[in-house]
Design a protein around this motif. Structure first.
Motif, short mmCIF file in Angstrom:
data_model
loop_
_atom_site.label_atom_id
_atom_site.label_comp_id
_atom_site.label_asym_id
_atom_site.label_seq_id
_atom_site.Cartn_x
_atom_site.Cartn_y
_atom_site.Cartn_z
N VAL A 61 0.87 -1.18 0.00
CA VAL A 61 0.00 0.00 0.00
C VAL A 61 0.90 1.22 0.00
N PHE A 62 0.67 2.12 -0.96
CA PHE A 62 1.53 3.29 -1.12
C PHE A 62 0.67 4.53 -1.23
N PRO A 63 0.93 5.55 -0.40
CA PRO A 63 0.16 6.80 -0.51
C PRO A 63 0.70 7.68 -1.63
N GLY A 64 -0.14 7.94 -2.63
CA GLY A 64 0.26 8.82 -3.71
C GLY A 64 -0.16 10.25 -3.46
N ASN A 65 0.35 11.16 -4.28
CA ASN A 65 -0.05 12.57 -4.16
C ASN A 65 -0.18 13.18 -5.55
N VAL A 66 -0.39 14.47 -5.61
CA VAL A 66 -0.65 15.13 -6.89
C VAL A 66 0.62 15.65 -7.55
N TYR A 67 1.79 15.41 -6.95
CA TYR A 67 3.03 15.92 -7.52
C TYR A 67 3.29 15.33 -8.91
N VAL A 127 0.02 -4.29 -5.73
CA VAL A 127 0.20 -2.89 -5.30
C VAL A 127 -1.16 -2.20 -5.24
N LEU A 128 -1.33 -1.37 -4.21
CA LEU A 128 -2.49 -0.49 -4.09
C LEU A 128 -1.97 0.92 -3.80
N ILE A 129 -2.19 1.84 -4.73
CA ILE A 129 -1.83 3.24 -4.53
C ILE A 129 -3.11 4.01 -4.23
N VAL A 130 -3.12 4.71 -3.11
CA VAL A 130 -4.25 5.56 -2.74
C VAL A 130 -3.76 7.00 -2.80
N ARG A 131 -4.27 7.75 -3.77
CA ARG A 131 -3.77 9.11 -4.01
C ARG A 131 -4.73 10.14 -3.42
N PHE A 136 -2.29 -4.43 -9.83
CA PHE A 136 -1.87 -3.04 -9.69
C PHE A 136 -3.12 -2.16 -9.71
N GLU A 137 -3.41 -1.53 -8.58
CA GLU A 137 -4.61 -0.71 -8.45
C GLU A 137 -4.23 0.70 -7.99
N VAL A 138 -4.91 1.67 -8.57
CA VAL A 138 -4.77 3.06 -8.14
C VAL A 138 -6.17 3.62 -7.92
N PHE A 139 -6.39 4.24 -6.76
CA PHE A 139 -7.66 4.91 -6.47
C PHE A 139 -7.36 6.33 -6.04
#
Length: 341
Positions: free
Chosen positions: A115-121, A164-168, A231-234
């Motif tokens: 689990v990885f915290p994404g951002n708007v950069y 992988v799960l990225i939560v932005r 591979f998931e991004v939300f």
């Protein structure tokens, strides 16, 4: 991947960066759901004291920069929450990239989802106010380019069997988050907010993420593991406000100070000291986020979960200010989720 997964009560998560903003809140959300939670720290006793948590967490001695430590802590885990960040924004490439590489190696070895915290950069200044998960990533800053590189390494890892799960989300704020954006936007004196600083125009939309909501979102997504792709991004939309002005208006309501000053961010001083303070150089590099409207679309998240967990703004600000000791009363607010049990 097996057809059936353990129930949440039988699942185990390793948190790397458990004393940080995202990691600490996800830790609390998973413990609340009956997960077994481990936390990696160089000094477990000091980390547990800093976290101030009265919950069953297994603090493990180790360094995220040491691959063997991460692998040892990850054995038997279903999830690794990678929430580690270089302290004080220093040496981002030299620390953030190898720490993530160690997590990826451990996840592949033990079969855990990262689990990885994404951002708007990751996105260009003209990306708009409803950025979808498949939007082009065209960073304009050094740190944005590193974030894109890190996410690319996560995607590549799924080709080698990792998940992988990225939560932005936008800028973090909330209780139990001393490094949240409120820590440098709110001016305080003697336990009271004296002003809110505005880094940009009031008519520019800016995304803020209330950490308890983001942790709740992450926990709910993990409960749907069988429905997640490798591979998931939300994207979580959070609170999209008119710069710091919208946050300041809430602070005025919550504190009962309708004339609380909204002051200009001290950019002249920041520019003057930037050659000597790395954090100030980072603030200057990311200034574009306050000049252009950038926010995320949560359409995919809502379609998947049915809703995005969303605490009303004033309740979220009240919980944040109460945790900072900036309110006369510390009573809980309806709609706010406690972070610590």
């Amino acid at each position: 991947m097996p057809d059936t997964l353990p129930t949440p009560a039988a699942r185990t998560a390793l948190i790397i960066g458990a004393t940080g903003n995202f990691g600490g809140h996800v830790l609390a959300a998973l413990v609340k759901r009956g997960w077994t939670v481990r936390a990696l720290a160089r000094d477990p006793v000091a980390a547990a004291r800093k976290a101030g948590q009265r919950m069953p967490v297994d603090w493990i001695a180790g360094d995220a920069m040491t691959g063997a430590d991460v692998l040892a802590a990850a054995r038997g885990c279903d999830v690794i929450v990678h929430a580690a960040n270089p302290p004080g924004y220093k040496n981002w490439r030299g620390l953030a990239v190898p720490m993530l590489a160690n997590t990826i190696a451990a996840a592949k070895a033990v079969g855990a989802r990262i689990v990885f915290p994404g951002n708007v950069y990751n996105f260009a200044p003209d990306a708009g106010e409803a950025i979808a998960e498949d939007a082009p990533q065209r960073p304009v800053t050094r740190k944005g380019a590193i974030r894109v590189e890190m996410e690319a390494s996560l995607r590549a890892a799924t080709q080698a069997g990792a998940r992988v799960l990225i939560v932005r989300a936008g800028d973090f704020f909330g209780p139990a988050s001393p490094n949240g954006i409120h820590s440098w936007l709110f001016s305080r004196r003697k336990g009271r907010v004296t002003a809110v600083q505005a880094p940009g125009p009031a008519d520019v939309a800016h995304a803020f993420a209330y950490l308890p909501d983001l942790a709740e979102t992450t926990a709910r997504l993990l409960e749907r593991e069988v429905d997640l792709a490798p591979f998931e991004v939300f994207h979580a939309r959070g609170h999209v406000l008119g710069g710091a002005q919208g946050l300041a208006e809430s602070v005025r309501r919550v504190t009962g100070q309708p004339r609380l000053p909204i002051t200009a961010f001290p950019y002249p001083l920041i520019y003057a000291l930037a050659p000597f303070v790395e954090l100030f150089r980072e603030l200057i590099e990311m200034r574009y986020l306050w000049r252009k409207p950038i926010a995320l679309s949560n359409a995919k998240l809502v379609a998947f979960l049915g809703e995005e967990p969303h605490t009303p703004l004033d309740a979220a600000v009240r919980a944040t200010l109460s945790d900072m000791g900036c309110l006369d009363e510390a009573a809980p607010v309806a709609g706010a989720r406690p972070v610590m049990a």
